[in-house]
Design a protein around this motif. Structure first.
Motif, PDB file in Angstrom:
ATOM      1  N   GLU A 228      44.496  43.739  39.852  1.00  0.00           N
ATOM      2  CA  GLU A 228      45.145  42.636  39.161  1.00  0.00           C
ATOM      3  C   GLU A 228      45.531  43.034  37.743  1.00  0.00           C
TER       4      GLU A 228
ATOM      5  N   LYS B 228      49.258  43.062  36.078  1.00  0.00           N
ATOM      6  CA  LYS B 228      49.602  42.287  34.882  1.00  0.00           C
ATOM      7  C   LYS B 228      50.184  43.132  33.767  1.00  0.00           C
ATOM      8  N   THR B 229      49.929  44.445  33.803  1.00  0.00           N
ATOM      9  CA  THR B 229      50.460  45.294  32.738  1.00  0.00           C
ATOM     10  C   THR B 229      51.608  46.179  33.228  1.00  0.00           C
TER      11      THR B 229
ATOM     12  N   ILE C  29      51.144  37.365  44.306  1.00  0.00           N
ATOM     13  CA  ILE C  29      51.839  36.777  43.163  1.00  0.00           C
ATOM     14  C   ILE C  29      52.011  35.288  43.437  1.00  0.00           C
TER      15      ILE C  29
ATOM     16  N   ASN D 186      48.254  35.471  40.717  1.00  0.00           N
ATOM     17  CA  ASN D 186      48.644  36.334  39.597  1.00  0.00           C
ATOM     18  C   ASN D 186      50.008  35.960  39.043  1.00  0.00           C
ATOM     19  N   ARG D 187      50.070  35.832  37.719  1.00  0.00           N
ATOM     20  CA  ARG D 187      51.363  35.706  37.038  1.00  0.00           C
ATOM     21  C   ARG D 187      51.657  37.068  36.412  1.00  0.00           C
ATOM     22  N   ILE D 188      52.890  37.513  36.496  1.00  0.00           N
ATOM     23  CA  ILE D 188      53.218  38.841  35.970  1.00  0.00           C
ATOM     24  C   ILE D 188      54.425  38.757  35.051  1.00  0.00           C
ATOM     25  N   LYS D 189      54.592  39.774  34.208  1.00  0.00           N
ATOM     26  CA  LYS D 189      55.764  39.812  33.322  1.00  0.00           C
ATOM     27  C   LYS D 189      56.268  41.245  33.158  1.00  0.00           C
TER      28      LYS D 189
ATOM     29  N   THR E   2      42.882  35.312  32.667  1.00  0.00           N
ATOM     30  CA  THR E   2      42.645  36.760  32.670  1.00  0.00           C
ATOM     31  C   THR E   2      41.355  37.176  33.353  1.00  0.00           C
TER      32      THR E   2
END
Lengths: 307, 247
Positions: free
Chosen positions: A185, A189-190, A240, A245-248, B154
């Motif tokens: 995760e 996210k990164t 997702i 999970n939120r992603i950017k 997180t």
């Protein structure tokens, strides 16, 4: 209840990392001083301070106390709150915010994406009907809202931080915390690039092709909820969605994903969204920047040729 | 705390499904045909309630199916039949809080942490003056308290909390629906029907007004035809992504 209805300015509240910059920018459009209220560790206070607010109230949590333990203290401190109180959308931030809102006695809105002003009225925009409409609401009084708009990085001097030591409580204690670094995760996210696998991939051999495309792009792999639940190709940590999970990333390449609101909200901060789908009517073709209408069995090998 | 003595209230069908709203070409939203509906989060809350206790009372608002919780383990249900959503999310929280108060002194209120209405579950807890945990994934009764796992932005955290408490539960998967036998049995369980006036509630004022509604701004979308020429479409997409600087 306090007299915040007459106090100018805005509190932006958060208990976790998130779109602090976007929330402060939205509050800035209202005029008046902005105070970031950060309930967490020093790292969080510094994130809030770097988001463009005028000042930070940092509630330094006692060891083993989660942000929700601030309930009583915040209810008392809400006497200092102004007429507008915003919150980040995560689970802990909303609870901290609600403790203030209950004292403020303000009407409350969920999931607002923008704020503005029309004379004395505060204007709020939010999506309705699963994103099919954008509503504008207005109020002349105090207002509490959960901010779920996009982040907006801010460049400038950090705001001064005032530390408020928060006592522990006996009703609520944190036993364990795991950064979602079942590594997967955290990696999602990164990631600069993410390839999302949907039910449209359907066959294992296409999954292998999709994995090869991801490898060529240096992208992390993710999936839609049905791929996790129905096909079990990936675990929950790769899903997702708003509830997962939120992603950017800079690039989100969606393969065989139709683009449900739950999924698209979670990738809203991606800079570029590209999609491949065999169905020209798939809703993703109104929600992405670039798309290919085509069969993944043909398009994926073609992508591998040119990447 | 014996798990069977833990008095739980399961709030369900207190929001409308946004997918049921009709949106006109001008962006106007028509909710008239949308009933109160159960979200995936309601299902997750029901499952958690069943795991925690055999003493579950359902609490629902408006015109939805009152037997929904009874088919998922609730022994009775309180329906506040005239409560409808308002622009102010605090109104629904106030109605739910009044319903919980009417049901005596539950130890746990379980409510879906619903993305349709993210403010309501936390405002419900604040109205009751109880601790609230949102983003809840699991909960088990332990000696005199609950052990709760929840997801933040997180982290995944495990906490211990004393009762009374509001748990806002997050859906992780589609839950198995009840059997026809459970649904039929649920319709025989007792339902108390009250109105907001019975609970001493006044409808919300017009502090918040709808100014207008419009279609969302259209995205600039470029679509390549890959059915007839997959190689050409792939080349065009890769070129576009390179010019955007994302690959």
């Amino acid at each position: 209840m306090n007299d915040g209805a007459n106090r100018a300015g805005c509190w932006v509240i958060g208990a976790d990392s998130g779109a602090w910059g976007g929330m402060v920018a939205a509050a800035r459009s209202l005029g008046g001083p902005i105070t970031a209220v950060a309930a967490g560790d020093r790292v969080l206070a510094e994130e809030a301070a770097a988001a463009g607010a005028d000042a930070v109230r940092w509630y330094d949590l006692a060891e083993g106390a989660p942000p929700e333990a601030l309930r009583t203290l915040l209810a008392a401190d809400a006497a200092a709150a102004p007429r507008i109180v915003l919150s980040l959308p995560d689970a802990a931030s909303r609870v901290v915010w609600a403790a203030v809102v209950a004292e403020l006695g303000a009407p409350a809105l969920g999931a607002v994406v923008g704020l503005g002003r029309d004379g004395e009225s505060v204007l709020v925009t939010r999506y309705a009907a699963q994103g099919k409409a954008l509503e504008t609401l207005a109020t002349d009084g105090p207002l509490a809202a959960v901010f779920d708009g996009a982040d907006l990085p801010w460049v400038g001097e950090p705001a001064p931080i005032t530390r408020i030591a928060a006592p522990g409580t006996d009703f609520l204690r944190l036993l364990e915390a795991a950064d979602e670094a079942g590594a997967e995760e955290a990696d999602l996210k990164t990631a600069e690039r993410v390839v999302g696998i949907g039910l449209g991939v359907r066959k294992r051999e296409r999954l292998v092709l999709a994995e090869s495309v991801a490898a060529k792009l240096g992208a992390a792999l993710a999936c839609s909820l049905p791929v996790c639940e129905d096909l079990a190709w990936f675990g929950e940590s790769r899903v997702i969605g708003v509830s997962s999970n939120r992603i950017k990333p800079q690039l989100y390449l969606m393969l065989g994903i139709s683009g449900s609101p739950q999924h698209m909200t979670a990738v809203r901060d991606a800079r570029i969204i590209a999609a491949v789908n065999i169905d020209p009517e798939a809703s993703i073709f109104s929600k992405c920047h670039y798309g290919i209408v085509g069969d993944l069995a043909e398009v994926l090998p073609a992508l591998l040729e040119v990447l | 705390m014996s798990e069977n003595s833990l008095k739980c209230v399961l709030a369900f069908k207190w929001a409308r499904n946004p997918e049921d709203a009709r949106v006109g070409l001008d962006g106007a939203v028509d909710w008239s045909s949308a009933k109160m509906a159960a979200s995936d989060d309601d299902e997750a809350a029901a499952l958690l309630a069943r795991g925690l206790s055999a003493d579950i009372t359902g609490l629902t608002l408006g015109d939805g199916d009152v037997a929904w919780a009874a088919a998922r383990g609730a022994s009775s249900t309180l329906s506040i039949s005239d409560a409808r959503p308002a622009l102010d999310s605090g109104w629904i929280a106030a109605v739910l809080a009044a319903g919980v108060a009417r049901l005596g002194a539950p130890a746990v209120v379980l409510v879906g942490d619903c993305t349709w209405e993210p403010a309501v579950p936390v405002l419900l807890g604040a109205r009751l003056g109880w601790p609230v945990l949102a983003g809840v994934l699991e909960a088990t009764a332990a000696e005199g308290s609950l052990r709760v796992t929840r997801r933040t932005a997180t982290k995944k955290e495990t906490l211990t909390v004393t009762t009374p408490v509001v748990l806002a539960v997050l859906a992780r998967r589609q839950e198995k629906p009840p059997s026809m036998k459970e649904i039929l049995a649920a319709r025989k369980k007792p339902v108390e029907r009250l109105t907001t006036a019975d609970l001493g509630l006044k409808p919300p004022g017009a502090e918040i007004k709808l100014r207008g509604s419009a279609p969302p701004p259209a995205m600039q979308v470029t679509v390549y035809a890959g059915r007839d020429d997959p190689a050409g479409a792939a080349r065009q997409l890769v070129a576009a992504l390179r010019s955007e600087g994302v690959i």
